[in-house]
Scaffold this motif. Sequence first.
Motif, mmCIF file in Angstrom:
data_model
loop_
_atom_site.group_PDB
_atom_site.id
_atom_site.type_symbol
_atom_site.label_atom_id
_atom_site.label_comp_id
_atom_site.label_asym_id
_atom_site.label_seq_id
_atom_site.Cartn_x
_atom_site.Cartn_y
_atom_site.Cartn_z
ATOM 1 N N LYS A 42 19.235 2.707 -3.240
ATOM 2 C CA LYS A 42 19.557 1.549 -4.067
ATOM 3 C C LYS A 42 19.401 1.918 -5.541
ATOM 4 O O LYS A 42 18.404 2.519 -5.935
ATOM 5 N N VAL A 43 20.418 1.571 -6.357
ATOM 6 C CA VAL A 43 20.366 1.846 -7.793
ATOM 7 C C VAL A 43 20.718 0.568 -8.551
ATOM 8 O O VAL A 43 21.334 -0.349 -8.002
ATOM 9 N N ALA A 44 20.316 0.527 -9.809
ATOM 10 C CA ALA A 44 20.622 -0.619 -10.665
ATOM 11 C C ALA A 44 21.944 -0.382 -11.381
ATOM 12 O O ALA A 44 22.196 0.708 -11.896
ATOM 13 N N LEU A 45 22.800 -1.405 -11.408
ATOM 14 C CA LEU A 45 24.063 -1.328 -12.127
ATOM 15 C C LEU A 45 23.836 -1.787 -13.560
ATOM 16 O O LEU A 45 23.394 -2.917 -13.796
ATOM 17 N N ASP A 46 24.132 -0.908 -14.512
ATOM 18 C CA ASP A 46 23.895 -1.255 -15.921
ATOM 19 C C ASP A 46 25.182 -1.661 -16.630
ATOM 20 O O ASP A 46 25.273 -1.573 -17.854
ATOM 21 N N ALA A 47 26.188 -2.120 -15.872
ATOM 22 C CA ALA A 47 27.444 -2.574 -16.470
ATOM 23 C C ALA A 47 27.887 -3.852 -15.760
ATOM 24 O O ALA A 47 27.630 -4.026 -14.569
ATOM 25 N N CYS B 240 19.115 -0.133 5.311
ATOM 26 C CA CYS B 240 18.869 -0.268 3.866
ATOM 27 C C CYS B 240 17.768 -1.283 3.557
ATOM 28 O O CYS B 240 17.502 -1.568 2.386
ATOM 29 N N GLN B 241 17.136 -1.835 4.597
ATOM 30 C CA GLN B 241 16.169 -2.912 4.381
ATOM 31 C C GLN B 241 15.022 -2.505 3.465
ATOM 32 O O GLN B 241 14.606 -3.272 2.594
ATOM 33 N N SER B 242 14.505 -1.306 3.639
ATOM 34 C CA SER B 242 13.390 -0.870 2.797
ATOM 35 C C SER B 242 13.824 -0.741 1.338
ATOM 36 O O SER B 242 13.058 -1.024 0.409
ATOM 37 N N GLN C 257 14.118 -4.141 -0.681
ATOM 38 C CA GLN C 257 12.867 -4.742 -1.149
ATOM 39 C C GLN C 257 12.402 -4.181 -2.494
ATOM 40 O O GLN C 257 11.474 -4.716 -3.094
ATOM 41 N N LYS C 258 13.035 -3.127 -2.963
ATOM 42 C CA LYS C 258 12.626 -2.529 -4.233
ATOM 43 C C LYS C 258 13.014 -3.420 -5.406
ATOM 44 O O LYS C 258 14.078 -4.033 -5.419
ATOM 45 N N ASN C 259 12.143 -3.485 -6.401
ATOM 46 C CA ASN C 259 12.395 -4.297 -7.586
ATOM 47 C C ASN C 259 13.444 -3.651 -8.481
ATOM 48 O O ASN C 259 13.512 -2.425 -8.603
ATOM 49 N N LEU C 260 14.246 -4.476 -9.125
ATOM 50 C CA LEU C 260 15.347 -4.000 -9.948
ATOM 51 C C LEU C 260 14.859 -3.098 -11.081
ATOM 52 O O LEU C 260 15.475 -2.061 -11.380
#
Length: 218
Positions: free
Chosen positions: A96-101, A193-195, A198-201
Amino acid sequence: MKLLILLSICSSLALKAWTQPSPCVSPPFMTGNAYMHTEIGGITTSGSFDYDALGQQLRIRSSGFSLNGTFSLDLLMQFQQKVAYEIASSTRTCKKVALDAPFNPIQIPPGSFPVAQTVLGTGSVAGMGLLANTWYGEIPQIQATYTLVFSDNACVPLSGTYSSPESGTIIISFYNILLGVRDPMDFIPPYFCQSEEQKNLEDLPKSNFFRLVSPGNK
């Protein structure tokens, strides 16, 4: 005589207004195939995509090659949640990654202007030609330019070229497009992908669309 001249001018203006294409927005749900080539890294990919403009979601499954070798992709981008999932079903792993756009819907961007209207195929026989509009625009803030081709009917994307000093030239072609979504479950992360869900953005690495679809540049 003056009346004839006036009528001629009005007719000319009406014809120009009728033939001038208007900016359009593509259908909110689409599935199809796409081909992409990037100048930097020599990356070439082809595969399928599922597009949901209302939910601001995109699923891409593709394979390709670059100067660093071959690769395959399975990406789920959820722009409303500002996250993306890099999915590997063969190993049941997920990142999981954060989208910065922000989400950019498939449409003619504001400020674009039409440069050509052409028929793809032939207009000599009914049903054997597709009327298409070509648009050009600039993004001065990043010294970028783009050329987009959409069908005149239904505003279906056909191709696009994007150029900037940072990304070089990127060419995208669309084909086999169908309206609608094949499977709504494609926009739900797989169970493995459940784990990651749960990760914070704020704890996630950041990325954007072009970095995710061009792994050869990482």
